[in-house]
Write a protein that holds these residues in place. Structure first.
Motif, PDB file in Angstrom:
ATOM      1  N   PHE A 307       0.811  -1.208   0.000  1.00  0.00           N
ATOM      2  CA  PHE A 307       0.000   0.000   0.000  1.00  0.00           C
ATOM      3  C   PHE A 307       0.849   1.265   0.000  1.00  0.00           C
ATOM      4  CE2 PHE A 307      -3.194  -3.017   1.629  1.00  0.00           C
ATOM      5  CZ  PHE A 307      -4.218  -2.728   0.731  1.00  0.00           C
ATOM      6  N   ALA A 308       2.096   1.182   0.454  1.00  0.00           N
ATOM      7  CA  ALA A 308       2.967   2.363   0.461  1.00  0.00           C
ATOM      8  C   ALA A 308       3.307   2.809  -0.964  1.00  0.00           C
ATOM      9  CB  ALA A 308       4.219   2.091   1.281  1.00  0.00           C
ATOM     10  N   LEU A 312       1.690   6.182  -3.484  1.00  0.00           N
ATOM     11  CA  LEU A 312       2.516   7.182  -4.155  1.00  0.00           C
ATOM     12  C   LEU A 312       2.241   7.247  -5.648  1.00  0.00           C
ATOM     13  CD1 LEU A 312       5.939   6.535  -2.378  1.00  0.00           C
ATOM     14  CD2 LEU A 312       4.229   8.278  -1.840  1.00  0.00           C
ATOM     15  N   MET A 313       1.585   6.228  -6.200  1.00  0.00           N
ATOM     16  CA  MET A 313       1.278   6.220  -7.625  1.00  0.00           C
ATOM     17  C   MET A 313       0.152   7.180  -7.977  1.00  0.00           C
ATOM     18  SD  MET A 313       1.238   2.149  -8.415  1.00  0.00           S
ATOM     19  CE  MET A 313       0.290   2.470  -9.901  1.00  0.00           C
ATOM     20  N   LEU A 314      -0.759   7.418  -7.044  1.00  0.00           N
ATOM     21  CA  LEU A 314      -2.017   8.083  -7.349  1.00  0.00           C
ATOM     22  C   LEU A 314      -2.024   9.504  -6.783  1.00  0.00           C
ATOM     23  CD1 LEU A 314      -4.266   5.054  -6.333  1.00  0.00           C
ATOM     24  CD2 LEU A 314      -3.403   5.621  -8.617  1.00  0.00           C
ATOM     25  N   ALA A 324      -1.379   5.026   4.462  1.00  0.00           N
ATOM     26  CA  ALA A 324      -0.790   3.850   3.818  1.00  0.00           C
ATOM     27  C   ALA A 324       0.529   3.468   4.481  1.00  0.00           C
ATOM     28  CB  ALA A 324      -0.581   4.124   2.328  1.00  0.00           C
ATOM     29  N   TYR A 325       1.324   4.447   4.852  1.00  0.00           N
ATOM     30  CA  TYR A 325       2.587   4.152   5.528  1.00  0.00           C
ATOM     31  C   TYR A 325       2.348   3.584   6.927  1.00  0.00           C
ATOM     32  CZ  TYR A 325       6.086   5.636   2.201  1.00  0.00           C
ATOM     33  OH  TYR A 325       6.918   5.691   1.107  1.00  0.00           O
ATOM     34  N   VAL A 386       7.453   2.260 -12.265  1.00  0.00           N
ATOM     35  CA  VAL A 386       8.344   1.598 -11.306  1.00  0.00           C
ATOM     36  C   VAL A 386       7.594   1.293 -10.011  1.00  0.00           C
ATOM     37  CG1 VAL A 386      10.413   1.886  -9.890  1.00  0.00           C
ATOM     38  CG2 VAL A 386      10.442   2.562 -12.297  1.00  0.00           C
ATOM     39  N   LEU A 387       6.826   2.257  -9.527  1.00  0.00           N
ATOM     40  CA  LEU A 387       6.056   2.023  -8.309  1.00  0.00           C
ATOM     41  C   LEU A 387       5.008   0.940  -8.515  1.00  0.00           C
ATOM     42  CD1 LEU A 387       5.564   5.676  -6.990  1.00  0.00           C
ATOM     43  CD2 LEU A 387       7.025   3.891  -6.023  1.00  0.00           C
TER      44      LEU A 387
END
Length: 419
Positions: A307-308, A312-314, A324-325, A386-387
């Motif tokens: 989820f981390a 970061l993708m969105l 998420a972290y 990449v993420l």
């Protein structure tokens, strides 16, 4: 002739196990392990302050930290063999003393000799690497089997608390003292780690003298022991993938996302703080929780790290990234604590340190490789692809590992005669 029946003896269950926190031997070990963890964490942060004070440049910092990593990787396997071959307490003593001796050398070289600092950092890393598997095996010697999960949870809580409070404490110290003095303070922490823990109970069969093979042969024997446990190999593969891909990707991408998408550094700081707070919560949960399918539960926790990178993708609100972290931090300890406990339970006691060294060798050893490759990959393909790959790996690799035989309970399948 009638007789009066004897009164029935009341049946009582076994007495409740005493809390591991009331065990003096464990508390000494816990304090020593905590001191070593705090010293390990503090060194990069203090050296970063040296860069801010212009006593060390960025290139020198990278060289010194690389030397520490190299020393760690060179010593962790040897330390595992020595901790199975000799007294684990003695290995902790001498490895921590080696790390302690590196601190004044770092202070001596600061601003004067980068070579001295590099060699001292390699010595510090070697001491850190040699003591890690010894501490892990010493926990199994010190704590009874039914209290080891609680003990491992207490250990990880101490480390996470140090990580959470450490930056504030170091910043406060920096206002009153210089970097050289703080380096000497790191040496004092290593002295605590060396001198405070007591001796554990001898492992079964440790008193029987056996002819000793070479260090290489004994390390290979440890690999054979690890291969006897499919759940261990599967878990090690999953943990390595999550650290090398997920952890490394978020470590590189989070500062970029915080700066470019949100225009502030506080998102990065809040996310890392949330990760540590989540890890503390995960340790608290595992101190009391005993799921029936322990392995499956642990792998599910490990997969939560996905989820981390996914957050970061969105283009989501910063609160989603922070949450998420926190979830990722909780999940990593839902895996770590049962993983350590199962290793201490299932692995042959006289090979425990060597098998533990494999854990540290791969998970720590491949992390720098991941960090080195992620940045070029982001430059070549962009952050989002990449993420996406890293998030998919974090979800899918633990799920695949959970399908391995014996993974469900983190233990071997009983033989037919043992059922």
């Amino acid at each position: 002739m009638a007789t009066t029946p004897a009164p029935a003896t009341p049946t009582t269950g076994p007495p409740p196990a005493r809390s591991v926190l009331r065990d003096t031997a464990f508390l000494r070990l816990w304090a020593g392990t905590t001191a070593s963890g705090l010293a390990t964490w503090a060194l990069p942060f203090v050296l970063g302050l040296a860069v801010l004070h212009r006593e060390l440049d960025a290139a020198g910092l990278g060289l010194v930290l690389a030397a520490r990593t190299a020393g760690f990787l060179a010593a962790v396997a040897v330390g595992g063999v020595l901790a199975d071959r000799h007294s684990r307490r003695a290995v902790v003593l001498w490895s921590a003393l080696a790390a302690a001796s590196a601190a004044p050398l770092l202070a001596l070289g600061l601003g004067r000799s980068l070579l001295v600092m590099t060699l001292a950092a390699a010595l510090a890393g070697a001491g850190q690497g040699a003591c890690r598997p010894a501490f892990q095996a010493l926990t199994a010697e010190t704590v009874a089997a039914d209290r080891r999960q609680q003990a491992n949870a207490a250990m990880t809580m101490a480390v996470r608390t140090s990580t959470l409070a450490g930056p504030t404490l170091t910043a406060l110290l920096a206002a009153f003292t210089d970097v050289g003095t703080m380096l000497l303070g790191i040496g004092l922490l290593w002295l605590v780690a060396a001198l405070l823990p007591g001796r554990g109970a001898p492992a079964a069969g440790s008193a029987v003298p056996v002819p000793r093979a070479s260090l290489r042969a004994e390390f290979v024997d440890g690999i054979r022991e690890a291969r006897r446990h499919p759940w261990f190999l599967a878990g090690l593969g999953a943990l390595t993938a999550v650290i090398a891909l997920g952890y490394s990707a978020t470590g590189v991408a989070l500062p970029l996302i915080s700066r470019d998408r949100y225009g502030t550094g506080w998102v990065m700081a809040a996310a890392m703080t949330a990760y540590t707070v989540g890890a503390l919560g995960g340790a608290l949960i595992t101190a009391r929780r005993r799921p029936r399918s322990q392995g499956w539960s642990a792998f599910a926790g490990l997969a939560l790290y996905g989820f981390a990178p996914l957050s970061l993708m969105l283009p989501v609100h910063p609160a989603v990234v922070i949450a998420a972290y926190a979830v990722a931090g909780t999940g990593i300890e839902l895996f770590n604590v049962p993983w350590f406990t199962a290793t201490q339970r299932e692995v042959a006691p006289d090979k425990l340190a060597r098998v533990s060294s494999l854990d540290f060798l791969l998970s720590y050893g491949l992390a720098p490789v991941g960090l080195a490759l992620i940045a070029p990959a982001i430059a070549a393909f962009g952050v989002t692809p990449v993420l996406a790959v890293c998030a998919a790996a974090c979800f899918l690799v633990p799920a695949a590992a959970a399908l391995v035989p014996t993974a469900r309970h983190f233990g071997r399948t009983p033989e037919p005669g043992e059922r």
